[in-house]
Write a protein that holds these residues in place. Structure first.
Motif, PDB file in Angstrom:
ATOM      1  N   UNK A  77      53.051  44.060  38.188  1.00 43.05           N
ATOM      2  CA  UNK A  77      52.654  44.633  36.895  1.00 43.05           C
ATOM      3  C   UNK A  77      52.703  43.568  35.806  1.00 43.05           C
ATOM      4  N   UNK A  78      53.797  42.815  35.771  1.00 44.94           N
ATOM      5  CA  UNK A  78      53.939  41.766  34.752  1.00 44.94           C
ATOM      6  C   UNK A  78      52.856  40.708  34.915  1.00 44.94           C
ATOM      7  N   UNK A  79      52.615  40.273  36.147  1.00 44.62           N
ATOM      8  CA  UNK A  79      51.636  39.218  36.392  1.00 44.62           C
ATOM      9  C   UNK A  79      50.224  39.665  36.013  1.00 44.62           C
ATOM     10  N   UNK A  80      49.879  40.879  36.359  1.00 48.15           N
ATOM     11  CA  UNK A  80      48.534  41.364  36.048  1.00 48.15           C
ATOM     12  C   UNK A  80      48.350  41.562  34.546  1.00 48.15           C
ATOM     13  N   UNK A  81      49.374  42.049  33.883  1.00 47.44           N
ATOM     14  CA  UNK A  81      49.294  42.213  32.431  1.00 47.44           C
ATOM     15  C   UNK A  81      49.182  40.855  31.743  1.00 47.44           C
ATOM     16  N   UNK A  82      49.920  39.885  32.255  1.00 45.90           N
ATOM     17  CA  UNK A  82      49.884  38.546  31.655  1.00 45.90           C
ATOM     18  C   UNK A  82      48.520  37.894  31.859  1.00 45.90           C
ATOM     19  N   UNK A  83      47.964  38.031  33.055  1.00 45.37           N
ATOM     20  CA  UNK A  83      46.645  37.469  33.331  1.00 45.37           C
ATOM     21  C   UNK A  83      45.581  38.124  32.464  1.00 45.37           C
ATOM     22  N   UNK A  84      45.745  39.421  32.208  1.00 48.15           N
ATOM     23  CA  UNK A  84      44.809  40.111  31.320  1.00 48.15           C
ATOM     24  C   UNK A  84      44.877  39.534  29.906  1.00 48.15           C
ATOM     25  N   UNK A  85      46.106  39.287  29.436  1.00 50.48           N
ATOM     26  CA  UNK A  85      46.266  38.694  28.114  1.00 50.48           C
ATOM     27  C   UNK A  85      45.641  37.307  28.059  1.00 50.48           C
ATOM     28  N   UNK A  86      45.903  36.495  29.079  1.00 48.74           N
ATOM     29  CA  UNK A  86      45.350  35.138  29.120  1.00 48.74           C
ATOM     30  C   UNK A  86      43.826  35.172  29.127  1.00 48.74           C
ATOM     31  N   UNK A  87      43.251  36.105  29.889  1.00 45.19           N
ATOM     32  CA  UNK A  87      41.798  36.234  29.933  1.00 45.19           C
ATOM     33  C   UNK A  87      41.205  36.667  28.605  1.00 45.19           C
ATOM     34  N   UNK A  88      41.861  37.582  27.930  1.00 43.76           N
ATOM     35  CA  UNK A  88      41.378  38.058  26.627  1.00 43.76           C
ATOM     36  C   UNK A  88      41.418  36.946  25.582  1.00 43.76           C
ATOM     37  N   UNK A  89      42.439  36.102  25.651  1.00 39.52           N
ATOM     38  CA  UNK A  89      42.581  35.023  24.664  1.00 39.52           C
ATOM     39  C   UNK A  89      41.580  33.896  24.887  1.00 39.52           C
ATOM     40  N   UNK A  90      40.901  33.901  26.025  1.00 42.96           N
ATOM     41  CA  UNK A  90      39.847  32.916  26.264  1.00 42.96           C
ATOM     42  C   UNK A  90      38.622  33.198  25.392  1.00 42.96           C
ATOM     43  N   UNK A  91      38.409  34.466  25.073  1.00 40.36           N
ATOM     44  CA  UNK A  91      37.161  34.883  24.413  1.00 40.36           C
ATOM     45  C   UNK A  91      36.886  34.144  23.103  1.00 40.36           C
ATOM     46  N   UNK A  92      37.813  34.133  22.119  1.00 41.34           N
ATOM     47  CA  UNK A  92      37.488  33.453  20.853  1.00 41.34           C
ATOM     48  C   UNK A  92      37.193  31.961  20.995  1.00 41.34           C
ATOM     49  N   UNK A  93      38.008  31.164  21.739  1.00 40.17           N
ATOM     50  CA  UNK A  93      37.675  29.743  21.876  1.00 40.17           C
ATOM     51  C   UNK A  93      36.330  29.494  22.555  1.00 40.17           C
ATOM     52  N   UNK A  94      36.004  30.303  23.572  1.00 36.54           N
ATOM     53  CA  UNK A  94      34.726  30.132  24.265  1.00 36.54           C
ATOM     54  C   UNK A  94      33.560  30.444  23.327  1.00 36.54           C
ATOM     55  N   UNK A  95      33.683  31.491  22.554  1.00 37.35           N
ATOM     56  CA  UNK A  95      32.632  31.843  21.608  1.00 37.35           C
ATOM     57  C   UNK A  95      32.487  30.769  20.531  1.00 37.35           C
ATOM     58  N   UNK A  96      33.617  30.197  20.108  1.00 36.62           N
ATOM     59  CA  UNK A  96      33.583  29.134  19.101  1.00 36.62           C
ATOM     60  C   UNK A  96      32.872  27.904  19.652  1.00 36.62           C
TER      61      UNK A  96
END
Length: 259
Positions: free
Chosen positions: A113-132
């Protein structure tokens, strides 16, 4: 579960990415109009303002122009705030809604549960830098704005890991304590303290050596934009994230959730 978490939380980083991209378009459009006019203001600029917005003297190059406010202020603050909110909410949202009991009652282990939640957070935080990065690469040339895209990509990678570091500190606080509000408070306090330390270190010579205690120092702007990615400093952000994840796994595994 990971993809469900991404679907539930994608709007905040997406809208942030759109906002930062709009600012990036503005920066690209204004570079050729204002870069040559910065010289008269360099000597007049107060030290305090220079510490916050950056050194106008380097704004005559595309990379320096991006170092004035976009990366060290707008993008950084936006991504860190988003990371703090996401870090506190990945597991905290499940606890507040009562759905954590269902997760714990399923076949998923606490570690998973912790690992999947953390990976989800890491994936979501990729969005703004990639768009920039995409905005600068695709829209910049329309305004004859041509920064070194390798350096810009490095700055975006640093931005992602800076956000992930603060998100991880918030994530581990919530995972260990089970208190979402406390996690947001702790993450915000750490960021404000480190930001203040970074500004103070630029203003007061005797404080210069203390800047290494701020994660913003390892974000390395304008250094990355001007000279390329510093892997040594990036490793520090990676280590902070991994150590926080490890503590979160152990803390959540041992915590009494009442189930």
């Amino acid at each position: 579960m990971m993809w469900q978490t991404v679907r539930q939380n994608y709007k905040l980083p997406l809208f942030l990415g759109i906002g930062i991209s709009v600012v990036a378009v503005l920066f690209s459009a204004l570079f050729n109009k204002f870069s040559d006019q910065l010289s008269p203001f360099v000597s007049m600029m107060p030290a305090g303002m220079k510490a916050v917005v950056g050194d106008l003297a380097i704004g005559t190059t595309p990379e320096g122009w991006l170092s004035i406010e976009l990366f060290p202020l707008v993008a950084m603050v936006g991504v860190v705030i988003t990371a703090i909110i996401l870090g506190a909410g990945m597991i905290g949202r499940e606890e507040d809604s009562g759905t954590l009991e269902l997760l714990l009652a399923s076949r998923r282990t606490r570690v998973m549960i912790v690992l999947q939640k953390y990976l989800a957070m890491a994936g979501l935080l990729v969005i703004p830098p990639v768009m920039l990065l995409a905005t600068i690469a695709l829209i910049g040339p329309l305004f004859d704005f041509h920064p070194n895209l390798t350096h810009v990509a490095g700055a975006c990678v640093s931005l992602w890991f800076l956000g992930l570091s603060f998100g991880s500190l918030t994530f581990v606080t919530q995972a260990v304590t089970g208190k979402r509000g406390l996690a947001v408070g702790v993450g915000s306090l750490i960021f404000l303290a480190m930001y203040a330390l970074s500004i103070t270190a630029k203003l007061i010579e005797s404080w210069k050596d203390y800047d290494v205690w701020s994660l913003i120092h390892y974000y390395n702007i304008p250094g990355t934009l001007m000279d390329g990615l510093d892997l040594g400093k990036l490793v520090v952000l990676v280590c902070v994230s991994l150590v926080s994840l490890s503590v979160a796994v152990i803390g959540f595994y041992r915590r009494d959730t009442g189930v």
